[in-house]
Design a protein around this motif. Sequence first.
Motif, PDB file in Angstrom:
ATOM      1  N   GLY A   1      40.264  31.153  37.890  1.00 34.45           N
ATOM      2  CA  GLY A   1      40.984  32.208  38.668  1.00 34.45           C
ATOM      3  C   GLY A   1      41.014  32.949  38.854  1.00 34.45           C
ATOM      4  O   GLY A   1      41.442  34.142  40.568  1.00 34.45           O
ATOM      5  N   LEU A   2      39.935  34.413  38.248  1.00 39.97           N
ATOM      6  CA  LEU A   2      39.840  35.815  39.108  1.00 39.97           C
ATOM      7  C   LEU A   2      38.583  35.572  40.678  1.00 39.97           C
ATOM      8  O   LEU A   2      39.068  36.117  41.460  1.00 39.97           O
ATOM      9  CB  LEU A   2      39.506  36.466  38.446  1.00 39.97           C
ATOM     10  CG  LEU A   2      39.711  36.995  37.461  1.00 39.97           C
ATOM     11  CD1 LEU A   2      39.305  38.012  36.114  1.00 39.97           C
ATOM     12  CD2 LEU A   2      41.611  37.977  37.616  1.00 39.97           C
TER      13      LEU A   2
ATOM     14  N   VAL B   1      40.866  34.610  43.182  1.00 42.86           N
ATOM     15  CA  VAL B   1      42.473  35.475  44.285  1.00 42.86           C
ATOM     16  C   VAL B   1      41.654  36.178  44.641  1.00 42.86           C
ATOM     17  O   VAL B   1      41.248  37.145  45.434  1.00 42.86           O
ATOM     18  CB  VAL B   1      42.354  35.980  42.853  1.00 42.86           C
ATOM     19  CG1 VAL B   1      43.519  37.572  42.855  1.00 42.86           C
ATOM     20  CG2 VAL B   1      43.607  35.192  41.897  1.00 42.86           C
ATOM     21  N   TRP B   2      40.114  37.132  43.874  1.00 44.91           N
ATOM     22  CA  TRP B   2      38.982  38.041  44.487  1.00 44.91           C
ATOM     23  C   TRP B   2      38.335  36.872  46.161  1.00 44.91           C
ATOM     24  O   TRP B   2      38.912  37.840  46.984  1.00 44.91           O
ATOM     25  CB  TRP B   2      38.050  38.132  43.789  1.00 44.91           C
ATOM     26  CG  TRP B   2      36.949  38.577  45.409  1.00 44.91           C
ATOM     27  CD1 TRP B   2      36.378  39.666  45.405  1.00 44.91           C
ATOM     28  CD2 TRP B   2      35.200  38.084  45.363  1.00 44.91           C
ATOM     29  NE1 TRP B   2      35.469  39.671  45.617  1.00 44.91           N
ATOM     30  CE2 TRP B   2      35.269  39.549  45.752  1.00 44.91           C
ATOM     31  CE3 TRP B   2      35.329  36.999  45.303  1.00 44.91           C
ATOM     32  CZ2 TRP B   2      33.750  39.176  46.681  1.00 44.91           C
ATOM     33  CZ3 TRP B   2      33.876  36.972  45.619  1.00 44.91           C
ATOM     34  CH2 TRP B   2      33.385  37.798  46.688  1.00 44.91           C
TER      35      TRP B   2
ATOM     36  N   ALA C   1      40.041  34.976  48.187  1.00 42.92           N
ATOM     37  CA  ALA C   1      41.189  34.962  49.519  1.00 42.92           C
ATOM     38  C   ALA C   1      41.996  36.314  49.483  1.00 42.92           C
ATOM     39  O   ALA C   1      41.958  36.514  50.655  1.00 42.92           O
ATOM     40  CB  ALA C   1      42.556  33.900  48.175  1.00 42.92           C
ATOM     41  N   THR C   2      41.481  37.005  48.966  1.00 43.95           N
ATOM     42  CA  THR C   2      42.575  38.251  48.786  1.00 43.95           C
ATOM     43  C   THR C   2      40.905  39.523  49.917  1.00 43.95           C
ATOM     44  O   THR C   2      41.714  39.065  51.927  1.00 43.95           O
ATOM     45  CB  THR C   2      42.539  39.423  47.996  1.00 43.95           C
ATOM     46  OG1 THR C   2      43.307  39.119  46.660  1.00 43.95           O
ATOM     47  CG2 THR C   2      42.460  40.850  48.284  1.00 43.95           C
TER      48      THR C   2
ATOM     49  N   LEU D   1      45.064  32.077  46.579  1.00 46.29           N
ATOM     50  CA  LEU D   1      45.571  33.077  46.074  1.00 46.29           C
ATOM     51  C   LEU D   1      46.628  32.342  44.668  1.00 46.29           C
ATOM     52  O   LEU D   1      46.502  32.856  43.429  1.00 46.29           O
ATOM     53  CB  LEU D   1      46.473  33.951  46.946  1.00 46.29           C
ATOM     54  CG  LEU D   1      46.756  35.381  45.922  1.00 46.29           C
ATOM     55  CD1 LEU D   1      45.125  36.306  46.257  1.00 46.29           C
ATOM     56  CD2 LEU D   1      47.383  35.702  47.509  1.00 46.29           C
ATOM     57  N   MET D   2      47.730  31.598  45.277  1.00 48.76           N
ATOM     58  CA  MET D   2      48.466  30.979  44.375  1.00 48.76           C
ATOM     59  C   MET D   2      47.920  30.217  43.441  1.00 48.76           C
ATOM     60  O   MET D   2      48.488  30.222  42.127  1.00 48.76           O
ATOM     61  CB  MET D   2      50.147  30.073  45.356  1.00 48.76           C
ATOM     62  CG  MET D   2      51.204  29.426  44.169  1.00 48.76           C
ATOM     63  SD  MET D   2      51.943  28.933  45.348  1.00 48.76           S
ATOM     64  CE  MET D   2      51.576  28.103  45.921  1.00 48.76           C
TER      65      MET D   2
ATOM     66  N   GLY E   1      45.145  30.146  41.925  1.00 46.18           N
ATOM     67  CA  GLY E   1      44.036  31.072  41.604  1.00 46.18           C
ATOM     68  C   GLY E   1      44.846  32.151  40.327  1.00 46.18           C
ATOM     69  O   GLY E   1      44.430  32.697  39.110  1.00 46.18           O
ATOM     70  N   MET E   2      46.105  32.783  40.638  1.00 44.25           N
ATOM     71  CA  MET E   2      47.046  33.195  39.943  1.00 44.25           C
ATOM     72  C   MET E   2      47.908  32.419  38.841  1.00 44.25           C
ATOM     73  O   MET E   2      47.559  32.711  37.571  1.00 44.25           O
ATOM     74  CB  MET E   2      48.316  33.958  40.262  1.00 44.25           C
ATOM     75  CG  MET E   2      48.276  34.650  41.489  1.00 44.25           C
ATOM     76  SD  MET E   2      47.198  36.082  40.220  1.00 44.25           S
ATOM     77  CE  MET E   2      48.543  36.912  39.308  1.00 44.25           C
TER      78      MET E   2
END
Length: 252
Positions: free
Chosen positions: A98-99, A102-103, A105-106, A200-201, A203-204
């Motif tokens: 997930g991290l 998120v990394w 995608a961000t 992102l979603m 990953g969260m």
Amino acid sequence: MQDLLLLAQDPAAWIALITLIIMEVVLGIDNLVFISILTNKLPAESRERARRIGIGLALIMRLALLGTVAWIVQLTNPVFELFGHGFSWKDMILIAGGLFLVWKATKEIHHSVDPIDHQEDFIASSATNTFAAAIGQILLLDLVFSVDSIITAVGMTEHLPIMVIAVIVAVTVMLIASNPLANFIEKNPTVVMLALGFLLMIGMTLIADGMGFHVPKGYIYAAMAFSGLVEMLNMFARKKKQADREKGTTRH
């Protein structure tokens, strides 16, 4: 062979197989979106090969993990406790995946929103985004999604042949859908941002699951479907405006 014949004659086995195939295909959507975005950053002549190799290795990985089902199930056993919550290896794998999502995608959203100020950084990162690096990142996420997928499969049926068939069918569907999805994302820049939002979603959601806060997958896929529908309406609206402009230019 005799076990397969007995399963073929069991209606419950067929129901479990169909249900598991649908589940595996749906769970594969997350992986496919990531693969499409990642491979589209490669040179055009390498993209299809990267997708095929990545998905093919995902199949091999899942089949290998199915051969160690007893060990995979043990991944759900708590390893340590923190803030009153027991963390298992599965939880840690989901949090790490997930991290990473998120990394990733961000970072891509940041470059898409502000490409001018970070043009040099973007060129440098693109240069390092080699074929091997793309395959490595695909395999990393394949591992996360494979563990989650197999634990889901074990929870639905105890018959290994059913799990194997479901995984093969699901990965075959991913292989067939990979090129059309990647081409669609490439041709529609706004869809890229939407897909990055999905990552992102997702990953969260993986992080939340790893922390013990289970988010029903139905909510996630319903949100993705609704967002996709809205984007589709926007695409139709843009095409209609473009057609009207072309007609107006032709008349003048």
